[in-house]
Design a protein around this motif. Sequence first.
Motif, PDB file in Angstrom:
ATOM      1  N   ARG A  89      14.344  12.216  -3.770  1.00 37.32           N
ATOM      2  CA  ARG A  89      13.648  12.290  -2.684  1.00 37.32           C
ATOM      3  C   ARG A  89      12.719  11.333  -3.043  1.00 37.32           C
ATOM      4  NH1 ARG A  89      12.866  17.550  -0.087  1.00 37.32           N
ATOM      5  NH2 ARG A  89      12.749  17.949  -2.328  1.00 37.32           N
ATOM      6  N   ALA A  92      13.353   7.286  -4.356  1.00 36.62           N
ATOM      7  CA  ALA A  92      13.419   6.711  -2.819  1.00 36.62           C
ATOM      8  C   ALA A  92      11.841   6.209  -2.607  1.00 36.62           C
ATOM      9  CB  ALA A  92      14.466   7.489  -2.141  1.00 36.62           C
ATOM     10  N   LEU A  93      10.765   7.249  -2.589  1.00 40.32           N
ATOM     11  CA  LEU A  93       9.913   6.333  -2.253  1.00 40.32           C
ATOM     12  C   LEU A  93       9.115   5.523  -2.956  1.00 40.32           C
ATOM     13  CD1 LEU A  93       8.020   9.878  -0.088  1.00 40.32           C
ATOM     14  CD2 LEU A  93       9.943   7.960   1.220  1.00 40.32           C
ATOM     15  N   SER A  96      10.072   1.937  -2.375  1.00 45.04           N
ATOM     16  CA  SER A  96       9.724   1.165  -0.623  1.00 45.04           C
ATOM     17  C   SER A  96       9.026   1.644  -0.573  1.00 45.04           C
ATOM     18  CB  SER A  96      11.433   2.196  -0.387  1.00 45.04           C
ATOM     19  OG  SER A  96      11.217   1.848   1.332  1.00 45.04           O
ATOM     20  N   ALA A  99       9.773   3.392   3.314  1.00 40.23           N
ATOM     21  CA  ALA A  99      10.248   4.707   3.495  1.00 40.23           C
ATOM     22  C   ALA A  99       9.037   5.331   3.124  1.00 40.23           C
ATOM     23  CB  ALA A  99      11.685   4.502   2.560  1.00 40.23           C
ATOM     24  N   GLN A 100       8.133   5.480   2.542  1.00 36.27           N
ATOM     25  CA  GLN A 100       6.870   5.953   1.449  1.00 36.27           C
ATOM     26  C   GLN A 100       6.517   6.033   3.867  1.00 36.27           C
ATOM     27  OE1 GLN A 100       3.920   4.430  -0.029  1.00 36.27           O
ATOM     28  NE2 GLN A 100       5.711   4.252  -2.338  1.00 36.27           N
ATOM     29  N   ASN A 102       6.986   5.610   6.626  1.00 33.30           N
ATOM     30  CA  ASN A 102       7.845   7.059   7.903  1.00 33.30           C
ATOM     31  C   ASN A 102       7.836   8.159   7.586  1.00 33.30           C
ATOM     32  OD1 ASN A 102       8.888   4.508   9.010  1.00 33.30           O
ATOM     33  ND2 ASN A 102      10.660   4.053   7.733  1.00 33.30           N
ATOM     34  N   ALA A 103       7.931   8.176   6.056  1.00 33.49           N
ATOM     35  CA  ALA A 103       7.490   9.620   5.515  1.00 33.49           C
ATOM     36  C   ALA A 103       5.980  10.547   6.237  1.00 33.49           C
ATOM     37  CB  ALA A 103       7.834   9.859   3.934  1.00 33.49           C
ATOM     38  N   ASN A 139       7.898  -4.500  -1.004  1.00 34.14           N
ATOM     39  CA  ASN A 139       8.476  -3.747  -0.514  1.00 34.14           C
ATOM     40  C   ASN A 139       8.634  -2.590  -2.032  1.00 34.14           C
ATOM     41  OD1 ASN A 139       9.527  -1.419   1.326  1.00 34.14           O
ATOM     42  ND2 ASN A 139      11.263  -1.481   0.371  1.00 34.14           N
ATOM     43  N   ASN A 252       9.212  16.115   0.309  1.00 30.06           N
ATOM     44  CA  ASN A 252       9.617  15.158  -0.328  1.00 30.06           C
ATOM     45  C   ASN A 252      10.011  15.072  -2.214  1.00 30.06           C
ATOM     46  OD1 ASN A 252      10.667  12.413   2.111  1.00 30.06           O
ATOM     47  ND2 ASN A 252       7.911  13.387   2.662  1.00 30.06           N
TER      48      ASN A 252
END
Length: 309
Positions: A89, A92-93, A96, A99-100, A102-103, A139, A252
């Motif tokens: 997880r 993945a952040l 991106s 993604a960061q 949004n989290a 990104n 995360n």
Amino acid sequence: MSAKVYIIHENEEWTEPLKVHLEKLGVPFEDWFLHEGSLDLTTVPPEGVFYNRMSASSHTRGHRYAPEYTAAVLSWLESHGRLVLNDRRALALEVSKVAQYNALRQHGITTPKTIAAVGKDPLIEAADNFDGPFITKHNRAGKGLGVQLFQSKDALKQYVESDDFEESIDGITLLQDYIESPDSSITRCEFVGGEFLYAVRVDTSEGFELCPADVCQVGDSFCPTTEKPKFEIIKDFDHPILKNYESFLKANGITFAGIECIENKNGELFTYDVNTNTNYNPDAERVSNLSGMREIAKTLEHALAQVQL
């Protein structure tokens, strides 16, 4: 084979300070340089603690698919129940910013207005959504990749249609509100073991590339080579946002990170970057008698002891 700490990375220079502290503590470790390789999924991983330090900027050092390979390795490790610090997880952040953001928002953390665009025409048209200055950024980034400041759509169009345009490695370019700091600075909050360690004030008056490591890329203007320090640890820093940050990290799979934020002239705080492959500025730490890498090494030592029980 006895358990040890495994360091997963693609940059020897950034990892060397950690190895020094592990050696001082007598912690057994092994270096996993995941630039390329092969993975036999029928094999069983060794016992130990696996610290993921893969970087979003790996492609700038010729390691284009290191994050993808690392994701495969982390999946293999986690499927066998191995302890991974900065897990899938977190990776993945790391790769991106979409993604960061949004989290981060899920934990009550405000991020700047941002639009993600793929393709030159959609990127140019996205500028219509901004009333004032805005910046572009990649990104999948790190090191301030792709960061440019624009005052208008026409200025962006001229840049995007020129030979100077630099596309993000994943094809996604972000347009983002330009948050102007009254004193041309940002704050970077460092977390070790998921808990706040210290905050650093970073002078941004000369640009956007905020590399805190002692070993920086040629041309970086943020290394501590001038009389006025670019990095300065803030004594007794405290802010309500720290609790939100710690909640975000826990949710995360992030054990170690640097989170960057900025305040505008109205005192509003915006968070715009999470670095799970965090580095530290040695000059700033020396002045304050602190060491992020030493604390990471101690955390890894404790985690290894727990695995060996």
